[in-house]
Write a protein that holds these residues in place. Structure first.
Motif, PDB file in Angstrom:
ATOM      1  N   GLU A  96      -5.017 -10.068   9.169  1.00  0.00           N
ATOM      2  CA  GLU A  96      -5.723 -10.970  10.092  1.00  0.00           C
ATOM      3  C   GLU A  96      -6.930 -11.625   9.428  1.00  0.00           C
ATOM      4  O   GLU A  96      -7.356 -12.694   9.828  1.00  0.00           O
ATOM      5  N   SER A  97      -7.472 -10.962   8.408  1.00  0.00           N
ATOM      6  CA  SER A  97      -8.672 -11.512   7.768  1.00  0.00           C
ATOM      7  C   SER A  97      -8.323 -12.597   6.749  1.00  0.00           C
ATOM      8  O   SER A  97      -9.052 -13.566   6.591  1.00  0.00           O
ATOM      9  N   GLU A  98      -7.193 -12.430   6.047  1.00  0.00           N
ATOM     10  CA  GLU A  98      -6.887 -13.348   4.939  1.00  0.00           C
ATOM     11  C   GLU A  98      -5.801 -14.376   5.244  1.00  0.00           C
ATOM     12  O   GLU A  98      -5.769 -15.434   4.621  1.00  0.00           O
ATOM     13  N   GLY A  99      -4.893 -14.032   6.146  1.00  0.00           N
ATOM     14  CA  GLY A  99      -3.715 -14.891   6.330  1.00  0.00           C
ATOM     15  C   GLY A  99      -4.016 -16.132   7.143  1.00  0.00           C
ATOM     16  O   GLY A  99      -3.754 -16.177   8.351  1.00  0.00           O
ATOM     17  N   LYS A 100      -4.595 -17.133   6.520  1.00  0.00           N
ATOM     18  CA  LYS A 100      -4.910 -18.366   7.237  1.00  0.00           C
ATOM     19  C   LYS A 100      -4.960 -19.533   6.258  1.00  0.00           C
ATOM     20  O   LYS A 100      -5.084 -19.325   5.055  1.00  0.00           O
ATOM     21  N   GLN A 101      -4.870 -20.732   6.794  1.00  0.00           N
ATOM     22  CA  GLN A 101      -4.892 -21.978   5.988  1.00  0.00           C
ATOM     23  C   GLN A 101      -3.863 -21.941   4.869  1.00  0.00           C
ATOM     24  O   GLN A 101      -4.104 -22.386   3.746  1.00  0.00           O
ATOM     25  N   GLY A 102      -2.703 -21.346   5.145  1.00  0.00           N
ATOM     26  CA  GLY A 102      -1.632 -21.304   4.149  1.00  0.00           C
ATOM     27  C   GLY A 102      -1.897 -20.337   3.007  1.00  0.00           C
ATOM     28  O   GLY A 102      -1.205 -20.366   1.989  1.00  0.00           O
ATOM     29  N   LYS A 103      -2.905 -19.486   3.163  1.00  0.00           N
ATOM     30  CA  LYS A 103      -3.256 -18.553   2.077  1.00  0.00           C
ATOM     31  C   LYS A 103      -3.153 -17.108   2.548  1.00  0.00           C
ATOM     32  O   LYS A 103      -3.050 -16.835   3.741  1.00  0.00           O
ATOM     33  N   GLY A 104      -3.240 -16.180   1.602  1.00  0.00           N
ATOM     34  CA  GLY A 104      -3.320 -14.753   1.934  1.00  0.00           C
ATOM     35  C   GLY A 104      -2.176 -13.937   1.386  1.00  0.00           C
ATOM     36  O   GLY A 104      -1.020 -14.359   1.420  1.00  0.00           O
ATOM     37  N   LEU A 105      -2.529 -12.758   0.889  1.00  0.00           N
ATOM     38  CA  LEU A 105      -1.514 -11.787   0.457  1.00  0.00           C
ATOM     39  C   LEU A 105      -0.809 -11.229   1.689  1.00  0.00           C
ATOM     40  O   LEU A 105      -1.451 -11.016   2.723  1.00  0.00           O
ATOM     41  N   TRP A 106       0.488 -10.959   1.580  1.00  0.00           N
ATOM     42  CA  TRP A 106       1.199 -10.283   2.668  1.00  0.00           C
ATOM     43  C   TRP A 106       0.953  -8.781   2.493  1.00  0.00           C
ATOM     44  O   TRP A 106       1.385  -8.183   1.501  1.00  0.00           O
ATOM     45  N   PRO A 107       0.270  -8.131   3.446  1.00  0.00           N
ATOM     46  CA  PRO A 107       0.014  -6.702   3.298  1.00  0.00           C
ATOM     47  C   PRO A 107       1.176  -5.879   3.854  1.00  0.00           C
ATOM     48  O   PRO A 107       1.461  -5.923   5.050  1.00  0.00           O
ATOM     49  N   ALA A 108       1.825  -5.158   2.976  1.00  0.00           N
ATOM     50  CA  ALA A 108       2.968  -4.333   3.394  1.00  0.00           C
ATOM     51  C   ALA A 108       2.671  -2.882   2.996  1.00  0.00           C
ATOM     52  O   ALA A 108       1.704  -2.620   2.284  1.00  0.00           O
ATOM     53  N   SER A 109       3.507  -1.961   3.446  1.00  0.00           N
ATOM     54  CA  SER A 109       3.234  -0.571   3.073  1.00  0.00           C
ATOM     55  C   SER A 109       4.531   0.207   2.904  1.00  0.00           C
ATOM     56  O   SER A 109       5.552  -0.121   3.503  1.00  0.00           O
ATOM     57  N   LEU A 117       0.867  -1.176   0.000  1.00  0.00           N
ATOM     58  CA  LEU A 117       0.000   0.000   0.000  1.00  0.00           C
ATOM     59  C   LEU A 117       0.904   1.226   0.000  1.00  0.00           C
ATOM     60  O   LEU A 117       1.730   1.400   0.890  1.00  0.00           O
ATOM     61  N   VAL A 118       0.745   2.043  -1.027  1.00  0.00           N
ATOM     62  CA  VAL A 118       1.642   3.187  -1.226  1.00  0.00           C
ATOM     63  C   VAL A 118       0.891   4.487  -0.964  1.00  0.00           C
ATOM     64  O   VAL A 118      -0.218   4.673  -1.468  1.00  0.00           O
ATOM     65  N   SER A 119       1.493   5.378  -0.188  1.00  0.00           N
ATOM     66  CA  SER A 119       0.927   6.719  -0.051  1.00  0.00           C
ATOM     67  C   SER A 119       2.022   7.746  -0.265  1.00  0.00           C
ATOM     68  O   SER A 119       3.174   7.523   0.103  1.00  0.00           O
TER      69      SER A 119
END
Ligand code: PA5
Length: 430
Positions: A286-299, A266-268
Motif C-alpha cells: 500500500e505504501s509503494e504500489g502507486k503511479q505505476g511503480k512499486g515492488l510486488w511484495p510476496a511471501s 519475503l521468506v521465513s
C-alpha cells in the motif's frame, strides 16, 4: 537492551548505486519534508509510548478482561488487524489457548472478525461465541469501513441480547479521537475508547492501541514490544550511513527494482511467522504500489512452499529476489534413533530439527543463487516480543525510505477507493 539488525546480501547487487539515494530519502523523511509528512507520527511513537502511561493502562485493562472473557473478539481489517494477527500467531502459545478454552486457565483467546465478507467463517465465530463469555475490541481509524462495521453491528446485537444494557462495559473501541461513525457510537453508548493519533495511518499503527491492546489481552508482553521498538528507533535515528540496516535494506530493494527485479519474496523458515508476511505485504504494497511503480511484495514459507512454489522460484521468470528472515532457533526437538531404521533417518538421529532446517536453508540459498535469484538476509534475533517490536519499527522505517526513493507518498492509498466506488454503486449506497 540494545538492538541492531544484521543484514547480508548476495554479491551481485551493486549497492553503491542506490546507497546515496537511500541516505537522502531518509534525510527527507526525518526532516518531514517529503509527501505525506503529516503522517509521520509513527517515527517518534515508540519513545512516546514508553512515557505516557498508556502501556500500563492497557496492561491493567487486559488483566480485567482476562478475568471475565475467555474470548476477546478483535474486529478490524487491513492495518487495523494485520499487526496484532502477525504478532499473536508468532508469540502466543496455542496450548495455553486450549487450556483457556477448556476452563483450566484464566485468560483470553483472541478471535478476529470484520476482516472479510465470508459469512460462513463469521457464522462459525458466532457459534463459538454462544459457548463462551466474551468482550470485543472494535478497531477502525475511519470508523466507516464496511467489513468491520457489518461485523460489529451483528456482534453488538448478540451482546445486547446476552448482556443487556451492561454490554457496553464489554466493548472497547479504538478509533479517531474526535470524528467518525465509531466515535459517535462510542460516545453515545459509553464504550471505553482508545485513540489512534491523526498522524499515524492504519498500516503504521501496530505499535498504538490498535495492535497493543489485543496483544496485551492475549498475554503478550507489550512493554517489551515497545522497548524493542524504542531500541530500534534509537539506533535507526542515530546511524546515518550504510551501518543503518534500514538504509541498507531500502537501498538494496531499490537497486534490485531498478535492475528489473520487480518482485520481492519475503521468506521465513518458521511456520509461526507466516502472518508477519501478511502485515509486511500490506505495509510495502500500500505504501509503494502507486503511479505505476512499486515492488510486488510476496511471501513464501519454507520448507513448506519448496514443495509447491520451489520450482517456479528456481526456474521461472527471473524478475524476483528473496529477503530471508533468519530468526534464531526457538524450542528444540531432537530426532530419535529407530532400531529398524526403515525410513532411513538414523543418519540424522540425535540432531535437532532446527539443524536440518538450517541445512535446508543453506542448500536452498545456494540453489536459488545459482538459479539467478538475488538474496538479502535479515537476522531479526529470537522470536520474542522485544524483537518483534523492533522488527515492526524497522520495516516501517525502511518502507518510508523505500517509498521516498520511488518518489511516491508512503502514507496514502488512493487506489483502494476504485473498487469501493463500484461496490457501493452496485449496493445502492445512498
Ligand atoms: O493502511 C491503511 O490505512 C488501510 O489499510 C486501513 O488500515 C484499512 O483500510 C482499515 O481502515 P480503518 O481502520 O479506517 O477501518
Amino acid at each position: 537492551m540494545d538492538w541492531n539488525l544484521q543484514l547480508n546480501f548476495s554479491q551481485e547487487i551493486d549497492i553503491e548505486k542506490s546507497l546515496e539515494k537511500a541516505v537522502q530519502a531518509r534525510n527527507l523523511m526525518l526532516a518531514g519534508k517529503g509527501p505525506g509528512s503529516e503522517f509521520l507520527g509513527w517515527l517518534e511513537l515508540p519513545g512516546q509510548m514508553q512515557t505516557g502511561g498508556l502501556v500500563e493502562k492497557m496492561v491493567n485493562l487486559a488483566g480485567q478482561i482476562r478475568a471475565h472473557s475467555p474470548i476477546f473478539v478483535t474486529i478490524g481489517i487491513g492495518g487495523s488487524y494485520l499487526g496484532a494477527k502477525a504478532a499473536l500467531a508468532a508469540l502466543v502459545d496455542p496450548v495455553e489457548e486450549l487450556a483457556i478454552l477448556k476452563g483450566q486457565k484464566q485468560g483470553s483467546v483472541i478471535r478476529f472478525a470484520g476482516h472479510h465478507l465470508d459469512s460462513s467463517d463469521f457464522h462459525d465465530l458466532l457459534s463459538l461465541l454462544d459457548m463462551y463469555d466474551f468482550s470485543v475490541n472494535v478497531i477502525s481509524k475511519s470508523g466507516t469501513t464496511t467489513e468491520p462495521a457489518i461485523a460489529f453491528r451483528i456482534i453488538r446485537d448478540l451482546m445486547k441480547v446476552r448482556y443487556g444494557k451492561g454490554y457496553a462495559k464489554r466493548v472497547f473501541a479504538t478509533t479517531d479521537a474526535a470524528k467518525g461513525a465509531l466515535r459517535t457510537l462510542s460516545d453515545q453508548e459509553g464504550f471505553e475508547t482508545f485513540a489512534i493519533p491523526d498522524s499515524i495511518g492504519g498500516r503504521y499503527s501496530v505499535l498504538t492501541p490498535v495492535g497493543l491492546l489485543p496483544l496485551a489481552v492475549a498475554g503478550v508482553d507489550i512493554a517489551a514490544m515497545v522497548q524493542g521498538a524504542v531500541a530500534a528507533q534509537k539506533f535507526l535515528h542515530t546511524v546515518s550511513n550504510r551501518e543503518n540496516p534500514a538504509i541498507l535494506y531500502a537501498a538494496l530493494r531499490n537497486q534490485l527494482y531498478e535492475s528489473g527485479h520487480k518482485m520481492e519474496l519475503l521468506v521465513s523458515y518458521l511456520a509461526k511467522t507466516s502472518f508477519l508476511a501478511e502485515w509486511w505485504k500490506q505495509l510495502f504494497g500500500e505504501s509503494e504500489g502507486k503511479q505505476g511503480k512499486g515492488l510486488w511484495p510476496a511471501s513464501v514459507q519454507f520448507t513448506t512452499d519448496l514443495h509447491s512454489l520451489g520450482q517456479w522460484i528456481q526456474d521461472g521468470p527471473r524478475h524476483l529476489f528473496e529477503t530471508i528472515l533468519n530468526w534464531e532457533e526457538g524450542k528444540a526437538l531432537i530426532i530419535p534413533v529407530d532400531d529398524q531404521d526403515l525410513d532411513g533417518l538414523n543418519y540424522l538421529a540425535g540432531e535437532k530439527i532446527s539443524f536440518i532446517n538450517e541445512k535446508a536453508k543453506e542448500g536452498t540459498r545456494m540453489a536459488h543463487l545459482e538459479g539467478g535469484v538475488p538474496i538479502i538476509d535479515l537476522y531479526p534475533g529470537p522470536l520474542d516480543a522485544f524483537h518483534f517490536g523492533a522488527l515492526f519499527y524497522f520495516f516501517e522505517y525502511s518502507c518510508g525510505i523505500s517509498a521516498y526513493m520511488l518518489a511516491v507518498n508512503p502514507f496514502d492509498q488512493p487506489g483502494v477507493e476504485a473498487y469501493k466506488k463500484n461496490m457501493f454503486r452496485l449496493l445502492g449506497k445512498p
